[in-house]
Write an enzyme that holds these catalytic residues in place. Structure first.
Site, mmCIF file in Angstrom:
data_model
loop_
_atom_site.group_PDB
_atom_site.id
_atom_site.type_symbol
_atom_site.label_atom_id
_atom_site.label_comp_id
_atom_site.label_asym_id
_atom_site.label_seq_id
_atom_site.Cartn_x
_atom_site.Cartn_y
_atom_site.Cartn_z
ATOM 1 N N SER A 123 0.706 -1.162 0.041
ATOM 2 C CA SER A 123 0.208 0.039 0.100
ATOM 3 C C SER A 123 1.002 1.178 0.097
ATOM 4 O O SER A 123 2.018 1.129 0.626
ATOM 5 C CB SER A 123 -0.907 -0.143 1.269
ATOM 6 O OG SER A 123 -1.446 1.194 1.555
ATOM 7 N N TYR A 148 -2.037 -1.066 10.853
ATOM 8 C CA TYR A 148 -2.414 -1.565 9.683
ATOM 9 C C TYR A 148 -1.203 -1.325 8.922
ATOM 10 O O TYR A 148 -0.578 -2.216 8.086
ATOM 11 C CB TYR A 148 -3.520 -0.903 8.897
ATOM 12 C CG TYR A 148 -3.774 -1.315 7.547
ATOM 13 C CD1 TYR A 148 -4.000 -2.618 6.971
ATOM 14 C CD2 TYR A 148 -3.579 -0.247 6.550
ATOM 15 C CE1 TYR A 148 -3.929 -2.875 5.630
ATOM 16 C CE2 TYR A 148 -3.584 -0.574 5.311
ATOM 17 C CZ TYR A 148 -3.629 -1.910 4.835
ATOM 18 O OH TYR A 148 -3.813 -2.071 3.374
ATOM 19 N N LYS A 152 1.826 -3.659 6.956
ATOM 20 C CA LYS A 152 2.241 -4.045 5.382
ATOM 21 C C LYS A 152 3.656 -3.534 5.219
ATOM 22 O O LYS A 152 4.433 -4.271 4.513
ATOM 23 C CB LYS A 152 1.447 -2.658 4.894
ATOM 24 C CG LYS A 152 0.110 -3.094 4.547
ATOM 25 C CD LYS A 152 -0.130 -4.314 3.538
ATOM 26 C CE LYS A 152 -1.632 -4.886 3.551
ATOM 27 N NZ LYS A 152 -1.552 -6.193 2.733
HETATM 28 P P1 NAD Z 1 -11.000 -7.489 1.478
HETATM 29 O O1 NAD Z 1 -11.199 -7.467 2.945
HETATM 30 O O2 NAD Z 1 -12.171 -7.320 0.566
HETATM 31 O O3 NAD Z 1 -10.198 -8.746 0.956
HETATM 32 C C1 NAD Z 1 -9.299 -9.537 1.617
HETATM 33 C C2 NAD Z 1 -9.631 -10.870 1.711
HETATM 34 O O4 NAD Z 1 -8.767 -11.641 2.518
HETATM 35 C C3 NAD Z 1 -11.156 -11.299 2.280
HETATM 36 O O5 NAD Z 1 -11.704 -11.892 1.333
HETATM 37 C C4 NAD Z 1 -11.002 -11.869 3.526
HETATM 38 O O6 NAD Z 1 -11.880 -12.893 3.933
HETATM 39 C C5 NAD Z 1 -9.647 -12.764 3.262
HETATM 40 N N1 NAD Z 1 -8.866 -13.177 4.457
HETATM 41 C C6 NAD Z 1 -8.573 -12.124 5.446
HETATM 42 N N2 NAD Z 1 -7.564 -12.897 6.399
HETATM 43 C C7 NAD Z 1 -7.556 -13.967 5.964
HETATM 44 C C8 NAD Z 1 -6.964 -15.086 6.386
HETATM 45 N N3 NAD Z 1 -6.237 -15.062 7.807
HETATM 46 N N4 NAD Z 1 -7.020 -15.986 5.878
HETATM 47 C C9 NAD Z 1 -7.631 -16.275 4.603
HETATM 48 N N5 NAD Z 1 -8.319 -15.055 3.923
HETATM 49 C C10 NAD Z 1 -8.158 -14.129 4.796
HETATM 50 O O7 NAD Z 1 -9.926 -6.297 0.873
HETATM 51 P P2 NAD Z 1 -9.215 -5.833 -0.339
HETATM 52 O O8 NAD Z 1 -9.369 -4.507 -0.387
HETATM 53 O O9 NAD Z 1 -9.436 -6.696 -1.479
HETATM 54 O O10 NAD Z 1 -7.410 -5.873 -0.139
HETATM 55 C C11 NAD Z 1 -6.828 -6.869 -0.610
HETATM 56 C C12 NAD Z 1 -5.410 -6.536 -0.093
HETATM 57 O O11 NAD Z 1 -4.836 -5.461 -0.546
HETATM 58 C C13 NAD Z 1 -5.226 -6.504 1.405
HETATM 59 O O12 NAD Z 1 -3.918 -7.194 1.618
HETATM 60 C C14 NAD Z 1 -5.217 -5.133 1.734
HETATM 61 O O13 NAD Z 1 -4.512 -4.638 2.943
HETATM 62 C C15 NAD Z 1 -4.533 -4.612 0.301
HETATM 63 N N6 NAD Z 1 -4.727 -3.334 0.006
HETATM 64 C C16 NAD Z 1 -5.928 -2.694 0.108
HETATM 65 C C17 NAD Z 1 -6.129 -1.401 -0.311
HETATM 66 C C18 NAD Z 1 -7.584 -0.831 -0.573
HETATM 67 O O14 NAD Z 1 -7.979 0.194 -0.464
HETATM 68 N N7 NAD Z 1 -8.563 -1.745 -0.661
HETATM 69 C C19 NAD Z 1 -5.009 -0.567 -0.469
HETATM 70 C C20 NAD Z 1 -3.794 -0.897 -0.419
HETATM 71 C C21 NAD Z 1 -3.741 -2.281 -0.089
#
Ligand code: NAD
Ligand code: UDP
Length: 347
Positions: A123, A148, A152
Site C-alpha cells: 500500500s 495496519y 504492511k
Molecule cells: P478485502 O477485505 O475485500 O479482501 C481481503 C480478503 O482476505 C477477504 O476476502 C478476507 O476474507 C480474506 N482474509 C482475511 N484474512 C484472511 C486469512 N487469515 N486467511 C484467509 N483469508 C483471509 O480487502 P481488499 O480491499 O480486497 O484488499 C486486498 C489486499 O490489498 C489486502 O491485503 C489489503 O491490505 C491490500 N490493500 C488494499 C487497499 C484498499 O484500499 N482496498 C489498499 C492498499 C492495499
C-alpha cells in the site's frame, strides 16, 4: 495454476477474473472473514469458468502444505489480510498476526513446496507523509501512523530480507494507491462490512440514503481547495497490474517494487462534484475536523510500472465512478442481495 489468497475479497475477486480471462487456472484460498463466496460465483458467470475455492486460513501452514502438494501451483498472489485502519488501532495483534505472521506462514509453506514467485498486496501507506509529490518507488518509506500501515511495511521488509537470503525468490511488492470502482458489468464490486471507512463506499451509501450525509475530513489542508487529495485507481486497472507483475516475475529474481496508481490526484470536493454529475444525485456533505492520521495529499509516479511492466492505468475517474455506481444500484445490499442483479444503465 495460481494460488490467490484472499481471492473472494474486493481486489482479489477482480484479479481472479483477470487471471481467468488471461487463461490461468486459479485456486482461491479465503477464510471469508470479510467477503462472500458469491463474488466467485459472479466471476464464474462473467468468465464462464469457476475458480476452485478452498475455505481456509492463510495462517494454517498444514493446509497450505496440502494445497501445494495437491495442485500444480507455480505462483501466489497474496491478497489475504485485514485492512481497516481504525480496527487495527483497536486490535493490533490480530492485524500483525494476519498481515505479518500470515505472510510468513505462507512464504514458509511456499519454500517447503519449492514455489518462489509471489505478488504481494502492499500500500502507498508505507510512504507515510512523503515530502515530494508525485511519489516514486525510491522515496524512503515513512513511519505509518497505525498498526495496519506498520503491518504492511513489516511484511514488505520480511519479503525483502527473504529475497536477499535466497536468490530463488522472485517477489513483486505492489503499492496500491486508492483502489475504487467495480467491474463494468456491475456484478462484482466492493462490499464493505458495516459503516464504510473509505470515501467512495461512503459516498455510495449517502447517494442511496443509507447514510444521511458525507463528512469531509478537513477543509484546511494545504491543497488547492483545502480537502485531501488522493490518487484513485480503477480496480480493474489494478487487477491488470497484477497480471503484468506476474508475467514479469517469471523473468527476474529478487524483490521489485511498483506503484500502482494513475499519477493524477483528486480532492474530496472534486470527487463529490464528479460523483454528483455521474449519478445525477445531490450528495449532502459537511466539512468536519481532520481525521487523525490522514495526510494532506498523495499521488503516484507510475512511470516505473509503465516502463518495466508495460502497464498503464487506462480508466478515468468517470469510469471509476460510473462502474461503482452501477455495482451499487445492482447490488444495494452487496452480495447479501438475494435476487439476481439487473443490468443498470449509467451515463
Ligand atoms: P478485502 O477485505 O475485500 O479482501 C481481503 C480478503 O482476505 C477477504 O476476502 C478476507 O476474507 C480474506 N482474509 C482475511 N484474512 C484472511 C486469512 N487469515 N486467511 C484467509 N483469508 C483471509 O480487502 P481488499 O480491499 O480486497 O484488499 C486486498 C489486499 O490489498 C489486502 O491485503 C489489503 O491490505 C491490500 N490493500 C488494499 C487497499 C484498499 O484500499 N482496498 C489498499 C492498499 C492495499
Ligand atoms: N474522506 C472523507 N470522508 C470520508 C472518508 C474519507 O473526507 O468519509 C477523505 C479522507 O480524509 C481522504 C480521502 O477521503 O482525504 C480518501 O480517504 P480513504 O479513507 O478512502 O483512503 P485513504 O487515502 O485514507 O486510505
Amino acid at each position: 495454476m495460481i494460488l490467490v489468497t484472499g481471492g473472494a475479497g474486493y481486489i482479489g475477486s477482480h484479479a481472479v477474473l483477470a487471471l481467468l480471462e488471461t487463461g490461468h487456472e486459479v485456486l482461491v484460498l479465503d477464510n471469508l472473514c470479510n467477503s462472500s463466496r458469491l463474488s466467485l460465483d459472479r466471476v464464474a458467470l462473467l468468465t464462464g469458468r469457476q475458480p476452485r475455492f478452498i475455505e481456509g486460513d492463510v495462517r494454517d501452514g498444514a493446509l497450505l502444505d496440502e494445497l501445494f502438494q495437491r495442485w500444480p501451483i507455480t505462483a501466489v498472489m497474496h491478497f489475504a489480510g485485514l485492512k481497516a485502519v481504525g480496527e487495527s488501532v483497536r486490535e493490533p495483534l490480530r492485524y500483525y498476526e494476519t498481515n505479518v505472521a500470515g505472510s510468513i506462514t505462507l512464504c514458509q509453506a511456499m519454500a517447503r513446496a519449492g514455489i518462489f514467485r509471489l505478488v504481494f498486496s502492499s500500500s502507498a501507506t508505507v510512504y507515510g507523509e512523503s515530502v515530494s509529490m508525485p511519489i516514486r518507488e525510491d522515496c524512503p518509506t515513512g513511519i505509518p501512523t497505525n498498526p495496519y500501515g506498520q503491518s504492511k511495511l513489516m511484511a514488505e521488509n520480511v519479503l525483502k530480507a527473504l529475497a536477499d537470503s535466497d536468490p530463488r525468490w522472485s517477489i513483486a511488492l505492489l503499492r496500491y494507491f486508492n483502489p475504487i470502482g467495480a467491474h463494468e458489468s456491475g456484478l462484482i464490486g466492493e462490499d464493505p462490512n458495516g459503516t464504510p471507512n473509505n470515501l467512495l463506499p461512503y459516498m455510495l451509501q449517502v447517494a442511496v440514503r443509507r447514510q444521511p450525509q458525507l463528512s469531509i475530513y478537513g477543509g484546511d489542508y494545504a491543497t488547492h481547495d483545502g480537502t485531501g487529495v488522493r490518487d484513485y485507481i480503477h480496480v480493474m486497472d489494478l487487477a491488470q497490474g497484477h497480471i503484468c507483475a506476474l508475467e514479469r516475475l517469471g523473468r527476474s529474481a529478487g524483490v521489485s517494487v511498483w506503484n500502482l496508481g494513475t499519477g493524477q490526484g483528486y480532492s474530496v470536493l472534486e470527487m463529490v462534484r464528479a460523483f454528483e454529475q455521474i449519478t445525477g444525485r445531490a450528495l449532502p456533505y459537511r466539512i468536519v475536523a481532520r481525521r487523525p492520521g490522514d495526510i494532506a495529499q498523495c499521488w503516484a509516479d507510475p512511470s516505473k510500472a509503465r516502463v518495466e511492466l508495460q502497464w498503464n492505468a487506462e480508466r478515468d475517474l468517470h469510469a471509476m465512478l460510473a462502474d461503482a455506481w452501477r455495482w451499487q444500484l445492482s447490488n444495494p445490499q452487496g452480495y447479501q442481495h438475494e435476487q439476481a442483479p439487473q443490468a443498470v444503465m449509467v451515463g
